[in-house]
Design a protein around this motif. Structure first.
Motif, mmCIF file in Angstrom:
data_model
loop_
_atom_site.group_PDB
_atom_site.id
_atom_site.type_symbol
_atom_site.label_atom_id
_atom_site.label_comp_id
_atom_site.label_asym_id
_atom_site.label_seq_id
_atom_site.Cartn_x
_atom_site.Cartn_y
_atom_site.Cartn_z
ATOM 1 N N ALA A 1 0.641 -0.666 -0.357
ATOM 2 C CA ALA A 1 -0.108 -0.005 0.221
ATOM 3 C C ALA A 1 0.939 0.903 0.335
ATOM 4 N N GLY A 2 0.720 2.212 -1.786
ATOM 5 C CA GLY A 2 1.762 2.983 -1.421
ATOM 6 C C GLY A 2 2.742 2.693 -2.644
ATOM 7 N N ALA A 3 2.741 3.916 -3.243
ATOM 8 C CA ALA A 3 3.572 3.415 -4.846
ATOM 9 C C ALA A 3 5.118 4.085 -4.690
ATOM 10 N N GLY A 4 5.651 4.618 -3.832
ATOM 11 C CA GLY A 4 6.356 5.611 -3.037
ATOM 12 C C GLY A 4 7.873 5.021 -3.538
ATOM 13 N N HIS A 5 8.999 5.512 -2.991
ATOM 14 C CA HIS A 5 10.051 5.483 -3.492
ATOM 15 C C HIS A 5 10.497 4.025 -2.516
ATOM 16 N N ALA A 6 9.706 3.821 -1.166
ATOM 17 C CA ALA A 6 9.930 2.250 -0.279
ATOM 18 C C ALA A 6 9.133 1.396 -0.771
ATOM 19 N N GLY A 7 7.632 1.392 -1.169
ATOM 20 C CA GLY A 7 6.680 0.735 -1.829
ATOM 21 C C GLY A 7 7.614 0.189 -3.271
ATOM 22 N N GLY B 1 -1.393 2.356 -5.364
ATOM 23 C CA GLY B 1 -0.957 3.855 -5.012
ATOM 24 C C GLY B 1 -1.510 4.664 -5.800
ATOM 25 N N GLU B 2 -1.779 6.155 -4.566
ATOM 26 C CA GLU B 2 -2.839 6.539 -4.941
ATOM 27 C C GLU B 2 -2.511 7.780 -6.001
ATOM 28 N N GLU B 3 -1.118 8.004 -5.949
ATOM 29 C CA GLU B 3 -0.429 8.808 -7.176
ATOM 30 C C GLU B 3 -1.010 8.393 -8.654
ATOM 31 N N PRO C 1 14.849 14.834 -6.675
ATOM 32 C CA PRO C 1 14.834 16.056 -7.782
ATOM 33 C C PRO C 1 13.558 17.475 -7.501
ATOM 34 N N LEU C 2 12.911 16.843 -6.840
ATOM 35 C CA LEU C 2 11.682 17.890 -6.989
ATOM 36 C C LEU C 2 11.798 19.058 -6.998
ATOM 37 N N SER C 3 12.998 19.213 -5.552
ATOM 38 C CA SER C 3 13.486 20.396 -5.276
ATOM 39 C C SER C 3 14.867 20.805 -5.453
ATOM 40 N N ALA D 1 3.803 1.215 3.133
ATOM 41 C CA ALA D 1 4.394 1.870 2.369
ATOM 42 C C ALA D 1 3.835 3.866 2.112
ATOM 43 N N LEU D 2 2.898 4.468 3.540
ATOM 44 C CA LEU D 2 1.894 5.446 3.119
ATOM 45 C C LEU D 2 2.805 6.545 3.378
ATOM 46 N N GLY D 3 3.942 6.616 3.317
ATOM 47 C CA GLY D 3 4.660 7.707 2.659
ATOM 48 C C GLY D 3 4.427 8.714 3.985
ATOM 49 N N LEU E 1 4.765 21.566 -1.116
ATOM 50 C CA LEU E 1 5.834 20.204 -2.241
ATOM 51 C C LEU E 1 6.118 18.478 -1.883
ATOM 52 N N ARG E 2 5.263 18.110 -2.145
ATOM 53 C CA ARG E 2 5.621 16.925 -2.075
ATOM 54 C C ARG E 2 5.415 15.268 -3.305
ATOM 55 N N GLY E 3 4.736 15.299 -4.294
ATOM 56 C CA GLY E 3 4.994 15.523 -5.607
ATOM 57 C C GLY E 3 4.627 15.930 -7.073
ATOM 58 N N TYR F 1 15.192 22.185 5.199
ATOM 59 C CA TYR F 1 15.524 21.548 3.571
ATOM 60 C C TYR F 1 15.193 21.480 2.220
ATOM 61 N N ILE F 2 13.821 21.001 2.482
ATOM 62 C CA ILE F 2 13.287 21.209 1.422
ATOM 63 C C ILE F 2 12.942 22.763 0.852
ATOM 64 N N GLY F 3 12.482 23.638 1.857
ATOM 65 C CA GLY F 3 12.344 24.901 1.936
ATOM 66 C C GLY F 3 13.498 25.572 1.179
ATOM 67 N N PRO G 1 3.086 11.921 9.317
ATOM 68 C CA PRO G 1 3.306 10.891 8.856
ATOM 69 C C PRO G 1 1.692 9.780 7.844
ATOM 70 N N ASN G 2 1.688 9.939 7.177
ATOM 71 C CA ASN G 2 0.457 9.006 7.355
ATOM 72 C C ASN G 2 0.347 7.478 8.054
ATOM 73 N N ILE G 3 -0.251 7.678 8.989
ATOM 74 C CA ILE G 3 -0.709 6.403 9.386
ATOM 75 C C ILE G 3 -1.865 6.289 10.010
ATOM 76 N N LEU H 1 12.697 8.489 10.220
ATOM 77 C CA LEU H 1 13.526 9.176 9.515
ATOM 78 C C LEU H 1 12.811 9.629 8.088
ATOM 79 N N GLU H 2 13.229 11.239 7.509
ATOM 80 C CA GLU H 2 12.214 10.648 6.151
ATOM 81 C C GLU H 2 13.330 11.298 5.347
ATOM 82 N N SER H 3 13.611 9.895 4.590
ATOM 83 C CA SER H 3 15.290 9.680 3.871
ATOM 84 C C SER H 3 14.893 8.868 3.009
#
Ligand SMILES: Cc1cc2nc3c(=O)[nH]c(=O)nc-3n(C[C@H](O)[C@H](O)[C@H](O)COP(=O)(O)OP(=O)(O)OC[C@H]3O[C@@H](n4cnc5c(N)ncnc54)[C@H](O)[C@@H]3O)c2cc1C
Ligand code: FES
Lengths: 410, 106
Positions: free
Chosen positions: A11-17, A37-39, A48-50, A110-112, A131-133, A157-159, A246-248, A295-297
């Motif tokens: 569940a969740g098609a991001g980097h981890a999933g 994945g929801e996206e 690279p998004l930022s 793997a919900l991010g 900024l997430r996707g 960091y993102i900012g 976190p999406n919990i 950890l968010e990495s």
């Protein structure tokens, strides 16, 4: 799908999933794998998004975690644009937003995480972005360019990465930070001060200790950020970059143990042995530091994807890794390893005004807890190994850039 | 299309066709060759895409830049023919390239 083939649902098609699906096949999992994945996109890389993506220097192909053909070739079923809406642990089933119900033998969550929102007057105005996707990044990119004015709320960091990229695109940028320094929660004072100086040098206005009162609008669109001291910062776009939550909820509703994230062990198992959880949505053991944390990495997402895949395939767990992270801003390559919990002392190696430097954070027994390296890849690599070794190091040697760290780290 | 042969530490070979302009790291990741993690996605920031370049290819792959050389100098199992595969770009001249994978990336 044949009935006797065990099935893993991710569940969740991001980097981890996406990584977990790939590792499961690498480790020889023969049963079914369904990645939900929801996206609308297949798993892609967010870093690279930022950075490159925002500056128009990356392509959809280079962003993708794997090429489109990979999933069919490895018998990984993709169900994109689809949300997992409910989890029934007793029946071992998940319900999807399109009404489908999937049975699972093992489930990987793997919900991010999602950007935190700011409950402020005006936060719903047009031009107020997060900024997430990729969709967020495209909206942000469209708002940047010469003559455009961006206000970034949150000096994380993102900012800061967005601020640097926005300057490269010719926009005017102000960063508004509530704490006394940027990166207050995640970096040491030396690095914060250095980065503030670099941003100012590149024309970014940095306001610290600044409390936002409201976002002002004109005809439904953001036109300024107003601070509590009355300062008005005109802008046409606002980026809210105040961290991620976190999406919990799915896990909580199903009764899995959660704290700041879904609680897992070093095999990425949740409190239900049939359910693993990986990536940004978890709170995981940090064995080097005798505690747990979130950890968010990307390296963490990949490490936990390996842990889950190894556990499910009956392989020995992968060796524990030192948490690490990187960031690019202007011509600076930042590489951080370890976590500076309870740091006792910092040692500066090199000169922040020189070509590169590193800050080592030591505990009371002179063991390296963390390193922050700026354009100093060798010091980063050495620091990462020193953190892993947990050995005492002579401070004088760390402090002297003429002394190689090679032997220490070996 | 030019191809690269990846040899896992256990001897398993993977012959992969790789479009020119893509990195040797990408060829492994995109085709599920085990042993290259590529945590940073090719940014030369992680050193988890370490390979050994077999002769006679070493010279043809060029020399590591300063960033890559620094990262490699601390890789656990570095040898004189070590490279970070995200920094090797596929070209017709590299058709037939053979790289070996280290036992582990950490
Ligand atoms: C702009 C930006 C820059 C970054 N830069 C760096 C960097 O330089 N270095 C670094 O190491 N890390 C960086 N990160 C962090 C890194 O991208 C994350 O740590 C990583 O993506 C975590 O992977 P994940 O799979 O846990 O979460 P995600 O990649 O967020 O994937 C989770 C996926 O699950 C989906 N989902 C959520 N709920 C459901 C549901 N109920 N049903 C179905 N699908 C669902 C989401 O839509 C999402 O696609 C950055 C992040 C961002 C946003
Ligand atoms: S992929 Fe990270 S250094 Fe090559």
């Amino acid at each position: 799908m044949s009935q006797d083939q065990p099935r893993i649902v991710i569940a969740g098609a991001g980097h981890a999933g996406g990584s977990a699906a790939a590792f499961l096949r690498q480790y020889g999992w023969k049963g079914g794998i369904t990645l939900v994945g929801e996206e609308p996109d297949a798993p892609y890389q967010r870093p690279p998004l930022s950075k490159a993506w925002l500056k128009g220097e990356a392509t959809a192909e280079s962003l993708a975690l794997r090429p489109a053909r990979f999933y069919a070739q490895h018998r990984i079923e993709l169900r994109l644009g689809t949300r997992v809406t409910a989890l029934d642990r007793a029946a071992r089933q998940v319900t999807l937003s399109d009404g489908a119900v999937l049975d699972y033998d093992r489930l990987i969550l793997a919900l991010g995480a999602r950007p935190r929102t700011l409950p402020l007057p005006g936060s719903g105005l047009r031009g107020v972005l997060a900024l997430r996707g990729t969709a967020d990044a495209d909206a942000l990119q469209a708002a940047l360019g010469p003559g455009r004015r961006l206000a970034v709320i949150g000096g994380g960091y993102i900012g800061l990465e967005v601020a640097a990229s926005a300057r490269a695109l010719g926009a005017e940028v102000v960063v508004i930070e509530r704490e006394a320094r940027v990166l207050a929660r995640v970096a040491g004072t030396v690095l914060s001060a250095f980065l503030e100086g670099q941003h100012r040098k590149h024309g970014v206005a940095i306001l610290t200790g600044a409390q936002v009162a409201a976002i002002e609008g004109e005809a439904g669109a953001a036109c300024a950020v107003r601070l509590q001291d009355g300062t008005r910062l005109p802008c046409d776009t606002v980026l809210i970059g105040i961290g991620a939550a976190p999406n919990i909820e799915l896990a909580q509703e199903a009764g899995l143990d959660c704290a700041h994230g879904i609680l897992v062990d070093l095999a990425a198992r949740s409190s239900d042995p049939a359910i693993s959880a990986i990536g940004d949505c978890t709170q995981r053991p940090l064995p080097l530091y005798g505690r747990s944390g979130r950890l968010e990495s990307v390296p963490n997402a990949i490490e936990q994807a390996k842990q889950a895949a190894a556990d499910i395939c009956g392989r020995p767990p992968p060796p524990p890794e030192v948490p690490w992270f990187w960031s690019d801003q202007f011509d600076l390559r930042l590489q951080m390893a370890g976590l500076a919990f309870d740091a006792h002392e910092t040692v500066l190696r090199g000169d922040p005004d020189g070509p590169g430097f590193a800050v080592f954070h030591l505990d009371a027994e002179d063991r390296v807890l963390a390193v922050e390296a700026v354009n100093a890849p060798a010091d980063f690599m050495a620091g990462r190994m020193l953190v892993a070794k947990q050995a005492r190091v002579p401070r004088a040697l760390l402090r002297d850039p003429a002394q190689p760290l090679k032997d220490l780290a070996a | 299309m030019p191809h690269v042969t990846y040899i896992e530490h256990n001897g398993t070979e993977h012959r992969i066709e790789l479009e020119e302009g893509l990195s040797v790291m990408r060829g492994a990741v995109d085709n599920g060759v085990p042993g290259i993690d590529a945590d940073c996605g090719g940014e030369c920031a992680c050193a988890t895409c370490h390979v050994y370049v077999e002769e006679p290819w070493l010279a043809k792959t060029g020399t590591p830049d300063e960033q890559e050389a620094s990262m490699l100098s601390f890789a656990a199992t570095a040898q004189p023919n070590s490279r970070l595969s995200c920094q090797i770009t596929m070209s017709a001249a590299l058709d037939g390239l053979v790289v070996r994978l280290p036992e582990a990336q950490h």
